[in-house]
Write an enzyme that holds these catalytic residues in place. Structure first.
Site, PDB file in Angstrom:
ATOM      1  N   HIS A 260      37.351  -6.200 102.822  1.00  0.00           N
ATOM      2  CA  HIS A 260      36.626  -6.843 101.725  1.00  0.00           C
ATOM      3  C   HIS A 260      37.520  -6.897 100.494  1.00  0.00           C
ATOM      4  CE1 HIS A 260      33.285  -8.031  99.186  1.00  0.00           C
ATOM      5  NE2 HIS A 260      33.683  -7.137  98.313  1.00  0.00           N
ATOM      6  N   ASP A 372      28.728  -7.793  99.971  1.00  0.00           N
ATOM      7  CA  ASP A 372      28.785  -6.980  98.747  1.00  0.00           C
ATOM      8  C   ASP A 372      28.130  -7.645  97.549  1.00  0.00           C
ATOM      9  OD1 ASP A 372      29.555  -4.798  97.194  1.00  0.00           O
ATOM     10  OD2 ASP A 372      31.366  -5.799  96.517  1.00  0.00           O
TER      11      ASP A 372
HETATM   12 ZN   LIG Z   1      32.902  -6.908  96.343  1.00  0.00          ZN
END
Ligand SMILES: [Zn+2]
Length: 1063
Positions: A260, A372
């Site tokens: 990520h 996220d």
């Molecule tokens: Zn993030």
């Protein structure tokens, strides 16, 4: 099994094994101490320090100075290039040789001009394999470069991760040497650590746990670290254990490599470009060494950066994509915030993303990937479906502070009823490391046991940690099928979702938004970024509409498709989940403001160009072109520029600025040769009309002032302000209905203490509500501003605190159903939250908030924990509290944070967090909100068009040539429930003469409507959000109109093929 003591003590046995693999204890005699054998220093080390991020070719030509291990370099955001010259000793022939490199900062190894691997201590990447087995004839001398960025994996926070970066931070290189690597030791270490993990994870109640521990113990017994010939016996013990299988019913874990990478956050955008290179080049290496390893990679923007900065790496990624090892996911331009971007922005995230993936990797993504982000709009399922995506992966709801989300695998149903299959990896992380503990957690925490038997497991360090490591891959391979543990497959998103789809019969459905019960301050933090986002969404809307009209009407006009794509991509970039949310460092915020300025200036140039094209070739007066970019009639006061920079008020009255109630075009233009104080309802859906001399003005009595209070009245609403500027009364004149609750005042500014638990820029906590302090003004500060004519206004000053002050102009225009509050704030606070409140004379258990392409209801009470966890929510341009027959709407032009508790509508204005940007929101702000009392429902009363009008002012563009003599309208829609949101050139169209129209149903009703156009349309056909034609074929087009049928909140797109130009 064990030869030695019959009785074993659990703890001592466990710790014995731990010490055997420990990197801290007994490394003189344990196995870990043998991982590396002989070592020697590099032959020569030199370095070159620069504040810039130079390309390789440029960097290696600089002046390198001698350097040594132990040297410091920096400061933060600089780059130190190391030239590493090395010679492998001849005696190491036959051995695996590594370059061991440890330094602060994030490193990238270059070999023969290409990046080959990332080096990051925090990402457990501290050695680079020079050779698997040194051959006798192999060259033993070579030169490498290591490019070290002076920032850690998570930036350079001073003292704490999210503190503002420390500009003085220095970095150090602590190891640079060659060493022999013992692969056999490494394998035993992996096995022993897994066995320890199983023993600890399954615990003392479990038989398999003892088998694991005793196997490990026995391995220690038989293994002499100094005698490699003892290793195979130990290895065989481990293989026997891991080879023991169990039944078919076991849960299957789909392990996928992931990394990520926040597109900007605690570091600037430019560093992300390098983070991507460092991470993915490491991933390429892993894919080469492990053909079964699959890596899921999101965010087209990051891939685009790599394409342009590291073309060699990009080509490798394409190769591995063909092999199915590198899997592009997400389908969007960046992993955008899931709440704040407009509906059209969200569509463009997918349009730009999917087009990029198709172009560069040969196919579009099948999964929406947003692990996220701080909440997920209820319109996402529909947008996903119409962009070719039926699957969704995230895990962020595991961060909920109050309520734990009841599912990991479920159908998510959006506002319009569209469904997608959603999966949250039950391990609640997107950065796993392949430990037994995580594998066990994935099974234990799964909330849908019995419904589904498959889970995702995303492993790899994120944010520049370089993603997965070989060790992670080795662990997961070892756990593929062993008694006592779930099955683990190195898998792909496709395999996971196919497995889930295969057994979806028992899955539950979650309807509506996925609200994150945390990070609710991100709707407000960094007001300028939010304002830039809203403003640029408007500019691009207007540019596309006007350019489309110019394209349709002028044979000469070239639609600025390439530039518009660039500008859109810039806007989309800043919708990343740590930028538009305001949770980034100052450096990023400054870049974002520059990006918005770029969009503004280019946008204005494009507007002028389109206006010029529209004015060309038609007879008529020169002057101003008045443009209405909304699809309905508007009667509005507008400020017209006059020579010398002054403005005068005008009012649009449909075409030609004359009262003409019969024929008012939509989306139209009008030209205005002699700017005057005049009233004008502009034609809708981009209307062009020309303004003539002022018509009969429907002016209202001037504001009256008695006892220091001011009353504004335009015949539609009557507003009374007390001597400090608070709203004591708001009456709907026709019915005499009062909108402000008895005994209360509206336009009440309130200040809260705003100290969250940790995530400063992100979080506002429920307890802030207990610190509410009304800001009280001084009587006598209220003054009348504009008086009489088409506009009445009053203004006042308010000292918010010793350091912060506010001034406000309260404006009421003729013909306008809402009162506007133009606000300027000089804000200098620490950990305070400013809101404005309006207690309404309305009672309802739920309030309505605008979201992308629609609206939704949220409770106004705190009955359950799910209700009170939504004490601070987000909305777009309007919110409304209505009871039967009457309501009060609060509109805004650049705010997103809101709440309605009981009868009090509250708009969140400014915050003052100090991390990760200590300067955030300090200084001057300007924003406008408006209040609209209404009869009936907000739908019937026109709250939605009012909120559009506030956000899309009529344009008064200088007309360089003769403007159209008469007003005209390009489009109109017969139903007030249907909004024509977007008009643009279609992405692909023969000779560019196809327009794309996007409409949506905004009332939440089934609606039929007629779309009328005055443009020369040859063919009309429905399409999806990616502009792929609907297979049902062209729509019936007769008398320049066509019929469309909408379900509640449905978004429909339409391709209009224009007739070829006349000559
Ligand atoms: Zn993030």
């Amino acid at each position: 099994m064990a030869a030695a003591p019959a009785l074993k003590h659990w703890r001592t046995t466990l710790e014995r094994v731990e010490k055997f693999v420990s990197p801290l204890y007994f490394t003189d005699c344990n196995l870990r101490g043998r991982l590396f054998g002989d070592s020697c220093p590099v032959a020569e080390l030199s370095s070159f320090l620069t504040p810039e991020r130079l390309p390789y070719q440029e960097a290696v030509q600089q002046d390198f100075r001698p350097a040594q291990v132990g040297d410091s370099f920096g400061p933060t955001w600089w780059t130190c290039w190391f030239r590493v010259e090395l010679t492998i000793p001849e005696a190491w022939v036959g051995q695996e040789v590594h370059l061991r490199w440890e330094s602060d900062g994030e490193g990238l190894v270059w070999r023969d001009g290409e990046p080959v691997q990332g080096l990051t201590k925090e990402g457990e990447k501290t050695s680079y394999i020079l050779t698997d087995k040194l051959g006798e004839k192999d060259p033993r001398s070579l030169t490498l470069y290591v490019e070290v960025a002076c920032n850690g994996l998570l930036g350079a926070g001073k003292g704490s991760m999210i503190a503002a970066p420390d500009p003085e931070k220095m970095f150090q290189v602590s190891r640079a040497e060659l060493a022999v690597f013992h692969r056999d030791v490494y394998k035993l270490l992996v096995d022993l650590e897994l066995l320890l993990g199983i023993a600890k994870g399954l615990g003392e109640d479990n038989q398999r746990s003892f088998q694991a521990l005793y196997t490990a113990n026995q391995m220690v017994n038989v293994c002499d670290p100094a005698q490699p010939e003892t290793f195979p016996v130990a290895q065989a013990l481990a293989s026997k254990f891991f080879g023991q299988r169990w039944g078919e019913s076991q849960h299957t874990i789909h392990a996928m490599g992931h990394c990520h990478i926040d597109t900007a956050w605690l570091w600037p955008f430019k560093e992300t470009v390098r983070k991507c290179a460092r991470s993915w080049v490491t991933v390429v290496q892993l894919m080469e060494r492990n053909p079964e390893f699959i890596f899921a990679c999101s965010q087209a923007q990051q891939l685009e950066w790599v394409r342009s900065h590291y073309p060699g790496l990009h080509a490798r990624l394409q190769e591995f994509a063909c092999r199915g090892q590198f899997v592009p996911v997400g389908g969007t331009w960046v992993e955008m915030d899931g709440n704040l971007p407009s509906g059209e922005s969200m569509v463009r995230q997918f349009l730009q993303g999917q087009n990029f993936f198709r172009q560069e990797f040969g196919k579009m993504c099948s999964e929406f990937w947003l692990p996220d982000t701080f909440g997920y709009s209820a319109q996402l399922p529909q947008i996903m479906r119409s962009c070719g995506i039926k699957r969704f992966l995230t895990q962020k709801l595991s961060w909920n502070l109050v309520n734990s989300f009841p599912h990991h695998t479920f159908f998510w149903e959006g506002l319009d009823g569209s469904q997608v299959l959603a999966h949250f990896p039950p391990g609640d992380s997107y950065g796993m490391q392949g430990s037994v503990e995580e594998v066990l957690k994935t099974v234990a925490k799964n909330r849908d046991k019995g419904r589904t038997n498959h889970s995702a497991f995303l492993f790899g360090f994120g944010d520049g940690g370089g993603g997965p490591t070989q060790t992670m891959v080795d662990r997961l391979k070892r756990l593929c099928n062993t008694d006592g543990l779930p099955r683990v497959q190195l898998s792909s998103p496709e395999r996971l979702f196919s497995a889930l789809e295969g057994h979806s019969g028992q899955l539950c459905t979650w309807v509506g938004e996925l609200f994150l019960e945390l990070h609710n301050g991100t709707y407000t933090t960094h007001a300028q970024i939010k304002k830039g986002n809203r403003e640029c969404e408007r500019i691009l809307h207007d540019v596309e509409l006007l350019s489309s009209l110019a394209l349709a009407r002028s044979t000469q006009f070239l639609y600025p498709a390439a530039l518009l794509q660039d500008l859109w991509r810039l806007l989309l970039l800043n919708q990343f989940h740590d930028v538009v949310t305001g949770s980034c460092i100052q450096l990023v915020a400054e870049e974002a403001m520059c990006h918005y300025e770029d969009i503004r200036s280019h946008g204005n140039t494009l507007l002028s160009a389109a206006a010029a094209a529209l004015c060309a070739g038609e007879p008529g007066p020169e002057g101003l072109l008045i443009v209405n970019t909304l699809p309905w009639k508007r009667t509005e006061v507008l400020a017209l520029p006059r020579p010398g920079g002054a403005h005068c008020l005008g009012m649009s009255w449909g075409e030609k600025f004359l009262p003409s109630p019969g024929h008012r075009p939509r989306h139209g233009l009008c030209s205005c040769p002699h700017p005057h104080l005049t009233a004008a309802p502009a034609a809708p859906a981009a209307c062009v009309c020309s303004a003539r001399a002022p018509a009969d003005l429907a002016s209202r009595p001037p504001p009256t002032k008695t006892d220091g209070s001011v009353t504004l009245d335009n015949g539609i609403i009557r507003v009374r302000l007390d001597p400090t500027g608070r709203l004591t009364s708001l009456v709907l004149v026709a019915s005499g209905r009062e909108a402000i609750a008895e005994g209360t005042v509206g336009n009440q500014f309130v200040l809260f203490d705003d100290v969250p638990l940790y995530w400063d820029a992100w979080d506002v906590m429920d307890y802030h509500l207990e610190t509410r302090k009304p800001v009280l003004g001084q009587a006598g500060t209220l003054a009348v501003g504009t008086e009489g004519g088409v506009r009445g206004s009053a203004w006042f000053l308010l000292q918010i605190s010793p350091n912060s002050r506010l001034s406000q102009e309260v404006v009421l225009d003729v013909g306008c159903p809402y009162v506007r509050f133009h606000t300027e704030v000089h804000w200098h606070e620490a950990h305070k939250f400013l809101k404005v409140e309006f207690p309404a004379r309305v009672r309802s258990p739920q309030a309505t908030y605008e979201v992308q392409f629609g609206h939704l209801q949220r409770p106004t009470h705190y009955n359950t924990s799910w209700d009170w966890a939504r004490f601070e929510v987000w909305a777009h341009r309007w919110m409304d509290l209505s009871e039967h027959g009457f309501g009060l709407a609060l509109l805004n032009d650049c705010k997103y944070g809101a709440s309605v508790r009981g009868n009090v509508l509250s708009l969140s204005l400014l915050r003052a967090p100090k991390s990760p940007d200590a300067t955030v929101d300090m200084g001057r702000h300007e924003f406008t909100y408006a209040l609209m009392p209404h009869k009936g429902s907000f739908q019937d009363a026109g709250v939605i068009p009012a909120a559009y009008s506030l956000n899309f002012p009529l344009l008064a563009l200088p007309a360089p040539g003769p403007a159209p003599a008469a007003a005209w309208s390009a489009f109109s829609v017969s139903s007030p429930a249907v909004v024509l949101e977007t008009v643009k050139q279609a992405e692909t169209s023969p000779q560019g003469r196809t327009l794309l129209l996007r409409l949506y149903e905004a009332h939440g009703s089934h609606s039929d409507c007629w779309l009328h156009t005055s443009l020369p349309v040859q063919e009309a056909v429905l399409c999806d959000l990616l502009e792929r034609r609907d297979p049902t074929g062209p729509l019936l087009l007769r008398d320049n109109r066509l019929k469309l049928t909408f379900a509640p909140f449905q978004v429909q797109s339409l391709l209009l093929l224009l007739q070829p130009p006349p000559n």
